[in-house]
Scaffold this motif. Structure first.
Motif, PDB file in Angstrom:
ATOM      1  N   VAL A  50      21.182  23.447   2.815  1.00 33.50           N
ATOM      2  CA  VAL A  50      22.460  23.343   3.499  1.00 33.50           C
ATOM      3  C   VAL A  50      22.627  21.914   4.010  1.00 33.50           C
ATOM      4  O   VAL A  50      21.814  21.437   4.808  1.00 33.50           O
ATOM      5  CB  VAL A  50      22.560  24.323   4.685  1.00 33.50           C
ATOM      6  CG1 VAL A  50      23.934  24.239   5.334  1.00 33.50           C
ATOM      7  CG2 VAL A  50      22.258  25.751   4.246  1.00 33.50           C
ATOM      8  N   ALA A  51      23.664  21.255   3.552  1.00 35.23           N
ATOM      9  CA  ALA A  51      24.018  19.951   4.088  1.00 35.23           C
ATOM     10  C   ALA A  51      24.838  20.195   5.352  1.00 35.23           C
ATOM     11  O   ALA A  51      25.819  20.939   5.324  1.00 35.23           O
ATOM     12  CB  ALA A  51      24.833  19.168   3.066  1.00 35.23           C
ATOM     13  N   VAL A  52      24.422  19.612   6.448  1.00 31.70           N
ATOM     14  CA  VAL A  52      25.075  19.829   7.737  1.00 31.70           C
ATOM     15  C   VAL A  52      25.776  18.544   8.176  1.00 31.70           C
ATOM     16  O   VAL A  52      25.123  17.527   8.411  1.00 31.70           O
ATOM     17  CB  VAL A  52      24.052  20.278   8.803  1.00 31.70           C
ATOM     18  CG1 VAL A  52      24.727  20.466  10.150  1.00 31.70           C
ATOM     19  CG2 VAL A  52      23.354  21.558   8.362  1.00 31.70           C
ATOM     20  N   ASN A  53      27.099  18.614   8.220  1.00 32.98           N
ATOM     21  CA  ASN A  53      27.911  17.456   8.625  1.00 32.98           C
ATOM     22  C   ASN A  53      27.513  16.203   7.842  1.00 32.98           C
ATOM     23  O   ASN A  53      27.430  15.108   8.403  1.00 32.98           O
ATOM     24  CB  ASN A  53      27.814  17.219  10.133  1.00 32.98           C
ATOM     25  CG  ASN A  53      28.419  18.358  10.915  1.00 32.98           C
ATOM     26  OD1 ASN A  53      29.395  18.974  10.498  1.00 32.98           O
ATOM     27  ND2 ASN A  53      27.828  18.674  12.051  1.00 32.98           N
ATOM     28  N   ALA A  54      27.260  16.385   6.582  1.00 33.70           N
ATOM     29  CA  ALA A  54      26.779  15.294   5.730  1.00 33.70           C
ATOM     30  C   ALA A  54      27.926  14.708   4.904  1.00 33.70           C
ATOM     31  O   ALA A  54      28.946  15.362   4.677  1.00 33.70           O
ATOM     32  CB  ALA A  54      25.695  15.824   4.796  1.00 33.70           C
TER      33      ALA A  54
END
Length: 82
Positions: A50-54
């Motif tokens: 999961v990319a978080v705020n990327a």
């Protein structure tokens, strides 16, 4: 490890391997959350990432992407995949 305790990409994978061994888990049991290119190797090493705020470069490497301020929502994304 790199500067002042910041993990590099390879170290994240090594730590994952060590913890899997220690707790009797497989990589397939793991989820990676990250926000930078230093997470690219761990995203490739586990089945769900999961990319978080990327930015879009990192988001394109992840299975899922989350934008927001409540990380519980990022965790819920994974629950719907399992």
């Amino acid at each position: 490890m790199e500067r002042a305790g910041i993990l590099n990409a390879a170290a994240k994978v090594k730590i994952t391997e060590r913890l899997c061994e220690e707790f009797g888990l497989l990589r397939s049991d793991c989820v990676a959350y990250g926000d930078s290119m230093s997470d690219a190797e761990i995203f490739a090493a586990v089945p769900i990432s999961v990319a978080v705020n990327a930015d879009h470069y990192v988001s394109d490497l992840a299975v899922l992407a989350y934008r927001g301020g409540d990380l519980r929502e990022a965790y819920e994304l994974v629950q719907s995949r399992r």
